[in-house]
Design a protein around this motif. Sequence first.
Motif, PDB file in Angstrom:
ATOM      1  N   GLY A 149      -9.136   4.490   3.360  1.00 47.65           N
ATOM      2  CA  GLY A 149      -7.752   4.821   3.052  1.00 47.65           C
ATOM      3  C   GLY A 149      -7.177   5.966   3.866  1.00 47.65           C
ATOM      4  N   ARG A 155       0.858  -1.178   0.000  1.00 48.63           N
ATOM      5  CA  ARG A 155       0.000   0.000   0.000  1.00 48.63           C
ATOM      6  C   ARG A 155       0.897   1.232   0.000  1.00 48.63           C
ATOM      7  N   SER A 188      -3.716   6.233   2.088  1.00 47.00           N
ATOM      8  CA  SER A 188      -3.031   5.104   1.464  1.00 47.00           C
ATOM      9  C   SER A 188      -3.967   4.416   0.493  1.00 47.00           C
ATOM     10  N   PHE A 189      -3.374   3.795  -0.529  1.00 48.41           N
ATOM     11  CA  PHE A 189      -4.189   3.154  -1.566  1.00 48.41           C
ATOM     12  C   PHE A 189      -3.517   1.878  -2.074  1.00 48.41           C
ATOM     13  N   GLN A 216      -6.342   3.581  11.026  1.00 47.81           N
ATOM     14  CA  GLN A 216      -6.527   3.475   9.583  1.00 47.81           C
ATOM     15  C   GLN A 216      -8.014   3.250   9.294  1.00 47.81           C
TER      16      GLN A 216
END
Length: 204
Positions: A165, A24, A203-204, A161
């Motif tokens: 994302g 990620r 994040s992705f 988290q």
Amino acid sequence: MKKVFFIAVLTVFGVTATQAQEVRLGAKGGLNFSSFSGDGFDAFDDPEGRTSFHIGAFAEIPLSERFSIQPEVLYSGQGFDLISREGADDTEVQLDYINVPVMAKVYIVEGLYAEAGPQIGFNVKSEIDSDPDDEGSGDIAIDEDIINDVDFSVGVGAGYQFNNGLFLNARYNFGLSDVFNNEDLLIDSDAKNSVFAVSAGYSF
């Protein structure tokens, strides 16, 4: 400075090449509240320290369902308040670094994690600023021989988290190496960087 930056980027993202489908990637930024720990500067150090920023990128590499390694590359504004004056601008010692932390992350429950790991930093800016609110005004460069080029520290923190994302994070970095080169400093000091950072990212 450019060479240091490219080396740091390769350190973070080169390791992901063989596992790209599992990694990620993301970006983060936030505030730094920095000061010095150790002896030699206590008489000058404002307890509130210097407020600055950090920004950068990271790669989270899962090793199991609950454990991952996260290397990062961050531009980080650090230092401390040399003089704090009521009703007037503070005078800051501004030390900026390109930091490369490598954090071990443990997910305690879904979304909530704790982290810890080492960090190496490369000093890219060192100056005294008598007017921090006015960019470029009051800047006095510090002799590069006085500041150690490389800084070692350890970070500990926690974060959350979200499923979309987004994430929030808080981290404390405590220095292990001296900020100043005592051979070129007029006083003997074991001052070390001390930074509390709060971040938001994606994040992705």
